[in-house]
Enzyme design. Structure first.
Site, PDB file in Angstrom:
ATOM      1  NE  ARG A  75       9.723   4.498  -2.654  1.00 46.55           N
ATOM      2  CZ  ARG A  75       8.794   5.216  -2.032  1.00 46.55           C
ATOM      3  NH1 ARG A  75       9.151   6.125  -1.163  1.00 46.55           N
ATOM      4  NH2 ARG A  75       7.527   5.021  -2.268  1.00 46.55           N
ATOM      5  CG  ASP A  89       5.152  10.678   2.743  1.00 42.69           C
ATOM      6  OD1 ASP A  89       5.200  10.309   1.560  1.00 42.69           O
ATOM      7  OD2 ASP A  89       4.912   9.905   3.685  1.00 42.69           O
TER       8      ASP A  89
END
Length: 174
Positions: A75, A89
């Protein structure tokens, strides 16, 4: 996982495995959902899911754990809403409102155009966009329909039922 190529489904399933540690235990997880990228046109479709965990970590520690997993899957935080290999999240942590209610409302009420260029420099809880994101609410309501939004007071099922057709479009279980 430098140098290896994985499908989005494989990445999400591997992230489930990586999530569990001595300090984090998965209690429930939703099915996987294929969802359109938000905002529309910003990238390819995504695979989304929701996970309910039990943890000894505080919110910051759990977020650090999530970010470490994201890094394992290459990422990169190149820009706001940029395409990414994995996005984990933290939606809620025990009903906490952080850093405080006033700051939460400021981010909740931020106009969409400003959301494109501004992002918080600290953890906001609950996530200020839960209530408008079908790709979050559909899997969340599957595993925790009675979860209550700590600020808005509505359950996940109620928030999901309140989504517009536009907010629900492009979401399909796989």
């Amino acid at each position: 996982m430098k140098g290896q190529t994985f499908s989005s489904v494989e990445i999400v399933n591997a992230a489930f495995w990586a999530l569990e540690t001595d300090a984090v235990r998965i209690l429930d997880r939703s099915r996987l959902y294929r969802t359109a990228c938000v905002p529309a046109g910003a990238g390819p479709d995504y695979i989304n899911a929701a996970v309910r965990v039990e943890t000894r970590l505080d919110a910051a520690g759990l977020l650090d754990h999530l970010h470490a997993i994201e890094r394992r899957f290459d990422r990169e935080r190149a820009g706001r809403w940029a395409a990414r290999t994995l996005d984990l999240d933290l939606l809620d942590h025990g009903g906490a409102v952080a850093p405080d209610l006033e700051t939460w409302w400021q981010w909740h009420d931020l106009p969409f155009d400003e959301q494109k260029t501004r992002f918080p420099d600290r953890l906001l809880l609950p996530h200020p966009r839960i209530q408008e994101r079908g790709f979050v609410l559909v899997p969340l309501a599957e595993i925790a329909p009675d979860w209550r939004h700590p600020v808005l007071g509505q359950s996940a099922a109620q928030l999901c039922a309140g989504l517009t057709e536009d907010q629900r479009s492009g979401i399909s279980a796989i």
